[in-house]
Design a protein around this motif. Structure first.
Motif, PDB file in Angstrom:
ATOM      1  N   ILE A 175       0.847  -1.210   0.000  1.00  0.00           N
ATOM      2  CA  ILE A 175       0.000   0.000   0.000  1.00  0.00           C
ATOM      3  C   ILE A 175       0.878   1.254   0.000  1.00  0.00           C
ATOM      4  O   ILE A 175       0.550   2.250  -0.639  1.00  0.00           O
ATOM      5  CB  ILE A 175      -0.987  -0.015   1.191  1.00  0.00           C
ATOM      6  CG1 ILE A 175      -1.890  -1.250   1.093  1.00  0.00           C
ATOM      7  CG2 ILE A 175      -1.840   1.249   1.205  1.00  0.00           C
ATOM      8  CD1 ILE A 175      -2.834  -1.437   2.258  1.00  0.00           C
ATOM      9  N   HIS A 176       1.983   1.184   0.715  1.00  0.00           N
ATOM     10  CA  HIS A 176       2.951   2.299   0.735  1.00  0.00           C
ATOM     11  C   HIS A 176       3.296   2.707  -0.709  1.00  0.00           C
ATOM     12  O   HIS A 176       3.235   3.883  -1.064  1.00  0.00           O
ATOM     13  CB  HIS A 176       4.208   1.854   1.490  1.00  0.00           C
ATOM     14  CG  HIS A 176       5.352   2.807   1.446  1.00  0.00           C
ATOM     15  ND1 HIS A 176       5.820   3.469   2.563  1.00  0.00           N
ATOM     16  CD2 HIS A 176       6.131   3.229   0.422  1.00  0.00           C
ATOM     17  CE1 HIS A 176       6.834   4.240   2.224  1.00  0.00           C
ATOM     18  NE2 HIS A 176       7.049   4.118   0.918  1.00  0.00           N
ATOM     19  N   GLU A 177       3.628   1.727  -1.536  1.00  0.00           N
ATOM     20  CA  GLU A 177       4.020   2.039  -2.923  1.00  0.00           C
ATOM     21  C   GLU A 177       2.840   2.599  -3.717  1.00  0.00           C
ATOM     22  O   GLU A 177       3.011   3.500  -4.531  1.00  0.00           O
ATOM     23  CB  GLU A 177       4.591   0.794  -3.616  1.00  0.00           C
ATOM     24  CG  GLU A 177       5.907   0.303  -3.023  1.00  0.00           C
ATOM     25  CD  GLU A 177       6.995   1.370  -2.914  1.00  0.00           C
ATOM     26  OE1 GLU A 177       7.089   2.235  -3.803  1.00  0.00           O
ATOM     27  OE2 GLU A 177       7.737   1.346  -1.905  1.00  0.00           O
ATOM     28  N   ILE A 179       0.455   4.402  -2.574  1.00  0.00           N
ATOM     29  CA  ILE A 179       0.228   5.789  -2.147  1.00  0.00           C
ATOM     30  C   ILE A 179       1.168   6.751  -2.880  1.00  0.00           C
ATOM     31  O   ILE A 179       0.775   7.871  -3.212  1.00  0.00           O
ATOM     32  CB  ILE A 179       0.318   5.906  -0.606  1.00  0.00           C
ATOM     33  CG1 ILE A 179      -0.892   5.180   0.007  1.00  0.00           C
ATOM     34  CG2 ILE A 179       0.354   7.368  -0.154  1.00  0.00           C
ATOM     35  CD1 ILE A 179      -0.845   4.992   1.493  1.00  0.00           C
ATOM     36  N   HIS A 180       2.386   6.300  -3.187  1.00  0.00           N
ATOM     37  CA  HIS A 180       3.273   7.153  -3.998  1.00  0.00           C
ATOM     38  C   HIS A 180       2.577   7.526  -5.313  1.00  0.00           C
ATOM     39  O   HIS A 180       2.700   8.650  -5.799  1.00  0.00           O
ATOM     40  CB  HIS A 180       4.581   6.424  -4.317  1.00  0.00           C
ATOM     41  CG  HIS A 180       5.575   6.428  -3.190  1.00  0.00           C
ATOM     42  ND1 HIS A 180       5.990   7.586  -2.576  1.00  0.00           N
ATOM     43  CD2 HIS A 180       6.253   5.425  -2.581  1.00  0.00           C
ATOM     44  CE1 HIS A 180       6.873   7.288  -1.626  1.00  0.00           C
ATOM     45  NE2 HIS A 180       7.050   5.980  -1.613  1.00  0.00           N
ATOM     46  N   HIS A 181       1.861   6.580  -5.883  1.00  0.00           N
ATOM     47  CA  HIS A 181       1.168   6.841  -7.153  1.00  0.00           C
ATOM     48  C   HIS A 181       0.026   7.841  -6.970  1.00  0.00           C
ATOM     49  O   HIS A 181      -0.206   8.680  -7.837  1.00  0.00           O
ATOM     50  CB  HIS A 181       0.658   5.525  -7.762  1.00  0.00           C
ATOM     51  CG  HIS A 181       1.756   4.747  -8.423  1.00  0.00           C
ATOM     52  ND1 HIS A 181       1.934   4.729  -9.780  1.00  0.00           N
ATOM     53  CD2 HIS A 181       2.748   4.001  -7.893  1.00  0.00           C
ATOM     54  CE1 HIS A 181       2.997   3.981 -10.059  1.00  0.00           C
ATOM     55  NE2 HIS A 181       3.505   3.532  -8.937  1.00  0.00           N
ATOM     56  N   LYS A 356      14.638   5.509  -7.078  1.00  0.00           N
ATOM     57  CA  LYS A 356      13.596   4.709  -6.437  1.00  0.00           C
ATOM     58  C   LYS A 356      12.995   5.461  -5.271  1.00  0.00           C
ATOM     59  O   LYS A 356      13.721   6.111  -4.524  1.00  0.00           O
ATOM     60  CB  LYS A 356      14.197   3.393  -5.928  1.00  0.00           C
ATOM     61  CG  LYS A 356      14.701   2.488  -7.018  1.00  0.00           C
ATOM     62  CD  LYS A 356      15.467   1.327  -6.416  1.00  0.00           C
ATOM     63  CE  LYS A 356      16.014   0.426  -7.506  1.00  0.00           C
ATOM     64  NZ  LYS A 356      16.832  -0.665  -6.955  1.00  0.00           N
ATOM     65  N   ILE A 357      11.685   5.376  -5.131  1.00  0.00           N
ATOM     66  CA  ILE A 357      11.055   5.966  -3.947  1.00  0.00           C
ATOM     67  C   ILE A 357      10.207   4.903  -3.263  1.00  0.00           C
ATOM     68  O   ILE A 357       9.861   3.915  -3.862  1.00  0.00           O
ATOM     69  CB  ILE A 357      10.189   7.203  -4.277  1.00  0.00           C
ATOM     70  CG1 ILE A 357       9.127   6.876  -5.322  1.00  0.00           C
ATOM     71  CG2 ILE A 357      11.067   8.340  -4.719  1.00  0.00           C
ATOM     72  CD1 ILE A 357       8.106   7.953  -5.502  1.00  0.00           C
TER      73      ILE A 357
HETATM   74 ZN   LIG Z   1       8.409   4.986  -0.373  1.00  0.00          ZN
END
Ligand SMILES: [Zn+2]
Length: 357
Positions: A175-177, A179-181, A356-357
């Motif tokens: 879910i973390h990834e 949310i970046h989107h 990368k984030i």
């Molecule tokens: Zn992140």
């Protein structure tokens, strides 16, 4: 215990090895389809080739070396990966066949929380793709990442290693990834990295807790316990995807704490209002000061005081204006120009690279 395999990469990590004091332990590990071993820890005392591609490794653990209690092996395997595409509504998973079920579960989870996230961020996402990776040497601690190249976000990559953790860990990382989107979709640049990472952790923990996975409580407690001991949070202001600090965990914790304290002071609605305004602006946010301005408008308070107390500087280019006002100091200006050209060149190289984030 089997290895995690995403051809050509494979990763093996044993469970904790325990045995009674004053005794030695012999552990045998059989690896199949081995192309070559890249790294192991500890070193086996014997390697036996069963056949062309099968390897039997012998490890001896002595009671006095109790500190080592796991075996870790990075290796390459033969054969090609067979990728399968799974699509559930707007989400696409690209996965080796052997992890298809896990991918489906991730996509179901994304669908389950989508409405919630779409409501918080006031936006919709189109066709987000998710992939897995097995960790290469030095990557075990990376739970997931999304490549970023200044103009777009790439597919979501999740570390398959974390499926073995307590329920909630892998899901939180997934879910973390996502949310970046959402953040990118409303126009927040990953260059304000503290905001991206803080939000990604804050809202993923919030959602995973609502679903009821115990892992979320543990991650949250860990963040808050460590975060409350931090006197200043402002060091995160200069954090960008272009530079990875050594004490990265501190950056994640401090970023999370800004959201934690804002939530404590103003309540959860502040975020919905903030994302609504950011989305309406239709401009890309690249500075912390822009976010603080919007927070001021929403709350009717001078929230910059809080940020300054936390150690943020909230400066955005004023420093350079001051420098350039001394036009008579020509030599200094020339030197500064050269430095800026140099920085611009590095930056040009930086935006072409993928981060990368
Ligand atoms: Zn992140």
């Amino acid at each position: 215990m089997s290895s995690l395999i995403y051809e050509p990469n494979a990763y093996f990590m044993s469970p904790h090895i325990m045995f009674s004091l004053n005794e030695n332990a012999l552990i045998k590990i059989l690896l199949q389809n081995v192309e070559n071993i890249e790294y192991y820890y500890p070193k086996p005392y014997k390697e036996e080739k069963i056949n062309e591609k099968t390897l039997l490794l012998y490890f001896i653990f002595r009671s006095f070396s109790q500190r080592i209690n796991r075996i870790e092996i990075y290796y390459k395997v033969t054969g090609k990966v067979f990728l399968e595409k799974v699509k559930i509504n707007r989400f696409i998973g690209i996965t080796p066949l052997r992890y298809k079920k896990i991918m489906e579960n991730i996509l179901f989870l994304y669908n389950e929380i989508y409405e919630n996230l779409s409501k918080i961020f006031h936006t919709n996402l189109e066709n987000v793709s998710v992939r897995f990776f097995t960790p290469k040497l030095g990557e075990v601690s990376i739970q997931g990442y999304t490549p970023f190249n200044a103009s777009s976000l790439g597919d979501i990559y999740l570390n398959i290693f974390y499926i073995r953790f307590i329920k909630g860990y892998f899901e939180q990382a997934a879910i973390h990834e996502l949310i970046h989107h959402f953040l990118w979709s409303i126009g927040i640049s990953p260059e304000v990295l503290w905001f991206h990472e803080g939000a990604a952790n804050f809202f993923s923990i919030y959602l995973i807790k609502r679903i009821g996975f115990e892992g979320a409580e543990m991650i949250e407690k860990d963040f808050i316990n460590k975060g409350k001991k931090m006197e200043y949070l402002g060091f995160i202001e200069s954090w960008t995807p272009y530079h990875q600090p050594i004490n990265m965990q501190d950056y994640y914790i401090a970023s999370y704490m800004v959201f934690y304290y804002l939530n404590e002071t103003y309540g959860f609605e502040i975020f919905e209002k903030l994302f609504y305004v950011i989305n309406e602006k239709k401009e890309i946010i690249k500075e912390t000061s822009e976010i603080v301005h919007i927070l001021n408008d929403i709350t009717g308070e001078d929230t910059s005081k809080k940020f300054l107390e936390w150690g943020f500087s909230l400066s955005n280019g004023n420093y350079y204006e001051k420098i350039f006002s001394y036009k008579n100091q020509i030599i200094e200006s020339i030197l500064i120009s050269l430095i800026i050209i140099f920085i611009a060149l590095i930056f040009r190289i930086a935006i072409k690279r993928k981060f990368k984030i």
